[in-house]
Design a protein around this motif. Structure first.
Motif, mmCIF file in Angstrom:
data_model
loop_
_atom_site.group_PDB
_atom_site.id
_atom_site.type_symbol
_atom_site.label_atom_id
_atom_site.label_comp_id
_atom_site.label_asym_id
_atom_site.label_seq_id
_atom_site.Cartn_x
_atom_site.Cartn_y
_atom_site.Cartn_z
ATOM 1 N N SER A 336 0.828 -1.214 0.000
ATOM 2 C CA SER A 336 0.000 0.000 0.000
ATOM 3 C C SER A 336 0.860 1.261 0.000
ATOM 4 O O SER A 336 0.363 2.338 -0.288
ATOM 5 N N LEU A 353 -5.845 -9.119 1.479
ATOM 6 C CA LEU A 353 -7.024 -8.569 2.148
ATOM 7 C C LEU A 353 -7.964 -9.679 2.609
ATOM 8 O O LEU A 353 -8.522 -9.611 3.709
ATOM 9 N N PHE A 379 -6.121 1.710 4.044
ATOM 10 C CA PHE A 379 -7.423 1.508 3.404
ATOM 11 C C PHE A 379 -7.880 2.785 2.703
ATOM 12 O O PHE A 379 -8.254 2.778 1.523
ATOM 13 N N ILE A 418 -12.193 -4.132 0.296
ATOM 14 C CA ILE A 418 -11.833 -3.214 1.385
ATOM 15 C C ILE A 418 -13.084 -2.720 2.101
ATOM 16 O O ILE A 418 -13.173 -2.728 3.334
ATOM 17 N N CYS A 419 -14.079 -2.295 1.296
ATOM 18 C CA CYS A 419 -15.255 -1.655 1.894
ATOM 19 C C CYS A 419 -16.154 -2.623 2.650
ATOM 20 O O CYS A 419 -16.921 -2.195 3.524
ATOM 21 N N PHE A 424 -12.220 -2.684 7.951
ATOM 22 C CA PHE A 424 -12.496 -1.364 7.381
ATOM 23 C C PHE A 424 -13.691 -0.715 8.068
ATOM 24 O O PHE A 424 -13.672 0.475 8.395
#
Length: 1076
Positions: A336, A353, A379, A418-419, A424
């Motif tokens: 990242s 992830l 994130f 991610i969401c 997260f």
């Protein structure tokens, strides 16, 4: 290829020299204190590993030696063997119940020297006998680890973890013994669990063993593992329990996970930083170095860590007992930091992830606050960067790259992953919804891309023509992009993030185009430049294509910005139509000028210009299709204009192609001196002209279907009356078809002129030939001539034109024969020849159905001529028979008469060959005497006389002063044969006279009764009664003087006595007739 760093992005943050030195120390410490052996995917060569580390951290030799020496002086780490006893399967059953109560004893030890020597001799022909159990006997009790006891099972599951201190991993072995626990139980209880003879044997054996050794637990097997054989990474595998004997060849297997780990590492970083952060730093440094190496080797693609880097990282993770969760966390945090500058695999990120999400529930408890903050920041940062890539998806994921679709989908999956992660949602609760952010990013990116394309395509020279070209190219780019969005990209967005990419980009582009082009197009519409006007038509087409893509919108209720874009081009529309007409006129003129009037092939009998004019019509039709003008009334006006232009074009072509034939004919006369050659070429050219016109007529006749007049009628039903369409479009079509047909007839007439002259000569020769020549021989020259000419014309004319030529020639032949027939006088042979020729010509022109149909041959003129020739060719007797046959036919047609009627009964007696006639009465006679009455009587004769030469006439009695006399008289005509009655014209002539004493009798009227169908002709009865015969009422009539053609023919035969005698009788009767 994954996306490169965006333009304007800074390079990745580099480690300071001090940070690099600390990381390098950590890496060397890991290398120096490695234990075990490398796996197949790792590098075993220590020199390569050291060389890689030195290069990866950019250390010169002096620095490397200093740091390496310092690392060697550091305190070695405390080594431990981490053992996870997971489960076992298929172990021995030691209890009477058929199960065991297994538990494991674990310990590490260094074998004594004699054991090492025996081990070294393990390959000798006589291997040593393996000791059953060593843990209890060889390892101190305080160093032994023990698992729980799993009751009554042969497949125990433990999942217990142990740490065993290791002093020297090179010589240390792990020993694990598995035992069956046997508690002291009452015999009664044990006996209650016995299952069969085997269970009883086990009890006896246990009792015997306990008596001998004072022990109760049973040995199930053991596992011995040399630590130096363990790989760098944790080993997770099944081990067979030993020793295997003949009695117990398979003792089962045990599932262990083993790895050598460190504690109390003496490096500076290990003392102050979390392990996963150190691991992340190493990974980050290796990724950047390997990326530089790949660039130096001019290779492209995703950065994959080298085997050397993987080996060091595996050693570091294992030595520090870094869990899979922390390894994935370190990798995610490392990448990242690098994804903006290094080609990172989104699939790999997705895997990290997914692993973090899978282990989050347990791992979050031990995750430090600093790590949580770093994870949250990663994130948010990645989401921002991912959205920036989506905003520029056209450039970042070009369709020219075959892997771009896969990479784009992977990125979207990472964003979605991610969401929806628990991590997260816990760490970033206030971040806006991903769907809305994607929509905003796509809209913003589409607007940016739109403006960029405008700038790239905008012309350097600001003139109308160049500006229109630019707009055409620009809208074409937009159409292509929307097509790509719909066909190639939309399924990625829809399937991954439930975002309809096409809907968003299409509506956005519509708004931008409508805002940019409306005023610009209207202002250009007044231009008179042909290039500009044509360019505007191309622009109209491109915009129409753009608007047409609305059919792919999932749903849209509000009107689209480009809905009425056609109104921008209202001023340009008539100019487009005029240009199309001018272009097609020029094309036709050029096509005719180049045409040599030669057929394209055996089956294609027209020439090149016919193809060209069909192409012109196709272009006009294509113009109509491309326009698809949405306003119904204006569309109708456009159709009327296009139809009118095509009709005028067709008539112009017919005129030009005929002129072209005349030009080529003149040139032919100049080149060739032979009239026959010139005429042959002339005929062939006229054939091609005819075929071209027929081909044109076919094209014209298809206009209603090709231009979809029915669809236009339906579209304009509410604004234009049906009869208006009929009176304009269809009337135009009918008019031009009529004109073309006239022109075709004119060319056919020209083509037939030479044939007409030759046919006339042949007919004249035939008519004047000697009567001694047989008819079949006489007709041969004419038939041969026609066969040759017809074959030529059939080869060079299409069927419709050939039929038209035949029809024209047939009309001419009828006229020629008719004129010729009036030059033959009364010679029957003359008319016989002409009649024979006429019948043969019918067969020739019909050609067994391949020529003209019989109904077109047997016209009224033909039938009149045929009758004329047949009558003139007939003998006088035949003419007389035809006269009476005609009278019989007229008698049948006359149902009532002003001259009254006579009633009779007639039958034929087959036995005696007599004709019986009964005159019953007469009615409604006209008064011929001065007293207002008449004195009627009936005269009966069998006609014609040459058929009944021996039969005399008969008369009834006279009835004075009676206009409705009743006769009731019977007469018999003897010696009348059946054959006589059945001949043509055979009849009973009934003449009613008014007796006049002083002058000749006056004619009341005459009637004709046919003898061909009278009763008795077919009867086989011996006696035929007249009472069975039906009455026949015959209307009386008067002959019309000088009207009958047959009588005129007979009268013309002055030398024929029979004819003259018959004429005399008829003329006398005509004198008494009341008809004028």
């Amino acid at each position: 290829m994954e996306p490169q760093a965006l333009k304007g992005e800074t390079r990745p943050a580099q480690f300071t020299k001090a940070e690099l030195n600390l990381l390098y120390e950590e890496a060397l410490y890991t290398f120096v204190h490695r234990s075990g052996k490398p796996a197949a995917s790792h590098t075993a060569d220590k020199n390569k590993l050291l060389h890689y580390l030195q290069n990866a951290f950019q250390m010169d030799q002096a620095e490397h030696e200093v740091i390496l020496e310092r690392v060697k002086q550091l305190k070695p780490p405390a080594a431990f063997l981490k053992v996870i006893v997971k489960e076992a399967k298929g172990i021995l059953a030691k209890d009477a119940s058929g199960f065991s109560d297994p538990y494991c004893l674990l310990g590490v030890m260094i074998p004594e020297e004699h054991q090492e020597e025996e081990t070294q001799r393990a390959d000798s022909p006589q291997p040593r006998r393996r000791q059953k159990a060593v843990v209890k006997d060889s390892i101190p009790q305080d160093q032994i680890q023990r698992t729980e006891v799993k009751k009554q099972t042969l497949n125990p599951i433990w999942n217990e973890t142990f740490l065993l201190s290791v002093k020297d991993s090179r010589h240390t072995e792990l020993h694990m013994d598995m035992w069956d626990l046997d508690d002291v139980e009452s015999v009664k209880h044990r006996l209650g669990e016995i299952h069969g003879i085997d269970g009883l044997k086990r009890i006896f054996k246990d009792v015997k063993k306990a008596a001998r050794k004072h022990e109760q637990d049973d040995f199930l097997g053991n596992v011995v593992i040399k630590l130096q054989d363990l790989p760098y990474t944790p080993e997770d595998k099944w081990y067979s329990l030993q020793p295997c004997t003949e009695t117990y060849p398979d003792r089962g297997k045990c599932h262990l996970q083993l790895k050598l780990i460190h504690e109390e590492r003496d490096t500076a970083l290990s003392k102050r930083e979390p392990v996963f952060r150190i691991h992340r730093g190493l990974l980050q440094q290796f990724v950047q170095f390997d990326r530089l190496q790949k660039q130096a080797e001019t290779e492209q693609g995703e950065v994959e860590l080298s085997t050397l880097a993987i080996t060091i990282l595996a050693l570091h993770a294992t030595q520090n007992d870094l869990s899979p969760f922390h390894q994935d966390l370190a990798k995610w945090l490392a990448y990242s930091k690098l994804y903006r500058h290094v080609e990172v695999s989104f699939i790999s990120l997705l895997q990290h992830l997914t692993s973090i999400e899978y282990q989050w529930q347990l791992a979050q408890v031990t995750l430090q606050q600093q790590a949580q903050e770093e994870l949250a920041e990663s994130f948010i940062s990645f989401l921002e960067y991912g959205l920036s890539l989506i905003q520029k998806y056209r450039d970042v994921f070009p369709l020219s790259d075959p892997k771009s679709a896969e990479h784009q989908q992977s990125l979207l999956r990472v964003l979605v992953q991610i969401c929806k992660m628990k991590a997260f949602q816990k760490l970033c609760p206030s971040v806006p919804d991903l769907h809305d952010r994607l929509v905003d990013a796509i809209k913003s990116g589409t607007t940016d891309w739109y403006q960029t394309q405008k700038q790239l395509l905008e012309p350097m020279v600001k003139i109308e023509e160049e500006n229109v070209k630019y707009l055409v190219l620009f809208i074409d780019h937009l159409n292509t992009d929307l097509l790509n969005d719909r066909k190639k990209r939309m399924k990625i967005f829809t399937g991954t993030v439930k975002v309809n990419l096409f809907n968003i980009t299409y509506l956005q582009i519509q708004e931008l185009v409508a805002e940019d082009l409306r005023e610009q197009v209207i202002s250009i519409g007044g231009s008179k430049s042909k290039a500009t006007v044509e360019g505007l038509f191309q622009l109209y087409q491109k915009l129409k294509q753009l608007l047409h893509q609305q059919i792919y919108l999932s749903s849209e209720d509000s009107p689209l910005p480009l809905k009425d874009f056609h109104k921008w081009f209202s001023e340009s529309l008539p100019k487009w139509l005029q240009i199309v007409n001018n272009n097609t006129v020029e094309m036709v003129q050029r096509a005719v000028k180049k045409d040599q009037l030669e057929a394209l092939g055996e089956k294609t009998k027209h020439s090149t210009s016919a193809v060209d004019i069909a192409t012109c019509f196709t272009k006009i039709k294509h113009t109509w299709t491309e326009l698809s003008w949405p306003e119904p009334e204006e569309a109708f006006v456009i159709m009327v204009k296009l139809t009118e232009d095509m009709c005028n074009l067709a008539l112009m072509y017919c005129r030009l192609i005929k002129q072209r034939a005349e030009e080529l004919s003149v040139k032919g006369h100049e080149v060739n001196s032979s009239d026959s050659d010139v005429n042959g070429v002339r005929s062939l050219q006229l054939c091609v002209v005819l075929n071209n016109m027929e081909q044109l007529r076919r094209v014209i006749s298809k206009l209603p279907e090709d231009l979809d007049w029915q669809g236009l009628k339906e579209d304009t039903a509410n604004v234009i009356a049906v009869d208006q369409i009929q009176n304009t479009l269809h009337t135009q079509l009918e008019t031009v078809n009529s004109s073309i047909n006239k022109k075709i007839k004119g060319v056919v007439q020209t083509l037939a002129q030479k044939l007409q002259a030759d046919i006339k000569k042949h007919i004249h020769t035939l008519a004047t030939s000697s009567h001694a020549i047989p008819l079949d021989d006489m007709i041969v020259p004419l038939m041969n001539f026609l066969e040759t000419e017809f074959a030529y014309m059939d080869t060079n004319l299409v069927q419709e034109n050939f039929q038209s030529l035949l029809g024209f020639l047939w009309t001419h032949i009828i006229d020629v024969i008719y004129i010729t027939s009036h030059q033959g006088g009364v010679c029957q042979e003359f008319y016989t020849k002409l009649n024979y020729a006429l019948q043969q010509l019918v067969h020739s022109f019909h050609a067994e159905g391949n020529g003209l149909p019989l109904d077109e041959l047997q016209t009224t003129s033909f039938e009149a001529l045929e009758v004329h020739l047949t009558l003139n060719a007939a003998s006088s007797h035949q003419l007389i028979q035809k006269f009476f046959a005609k009278k019989i036919q007229q008698q049948t047609a006359d149902e009532c008469s002003k001259y009254g009627a006579v009633t009779i009964k007639v039958f034929y007696d087959n036995q005696v060959k007599n004709l019986h006639v009964e005159i019953l009465n007469a009615v409604n006679l006209i008064p011929l005497d001065s007293n207002g009455t008449s004195d009627p009587f009936v005269q009966m004769t069998l006609e014609p006389k040459h058929i009944f030469p021996l039969v005399e006439s008969k008369e009834t009695q006279r009835k004075n002063n009676d206009l409705n006399p009743l006769f009731d008289e019977v007469f018999e005509f003897s010696n009348v044969t059946l054959e006589q009655c059945q001949k043509e014209g055979a009849c009973l002539l009934l003449t009613v006279f008014d007796h006049d004493t002083l002058l000749s009798d006056d004619l009341e009227g005459e009637a004709y009764f046919s003898l061909q169908d009278i009763p008795g002709l077919d009867s086989t009865e011996e006696a035929f009664s007249i009472s069975k015969v039906p009455q026949s009422r015959l209307s009386l009539g008067h002959p019309k003087p000088k009207e009958d053609n047959i009588l005129k023919l007979l009268e013309a035969r002055k030398g024929d006595k029979d004819a003259q005698a018959f004429i005399k009788i008829r003329r006398q009767r005509e004198k008494k007739s009341m008809e004028t």
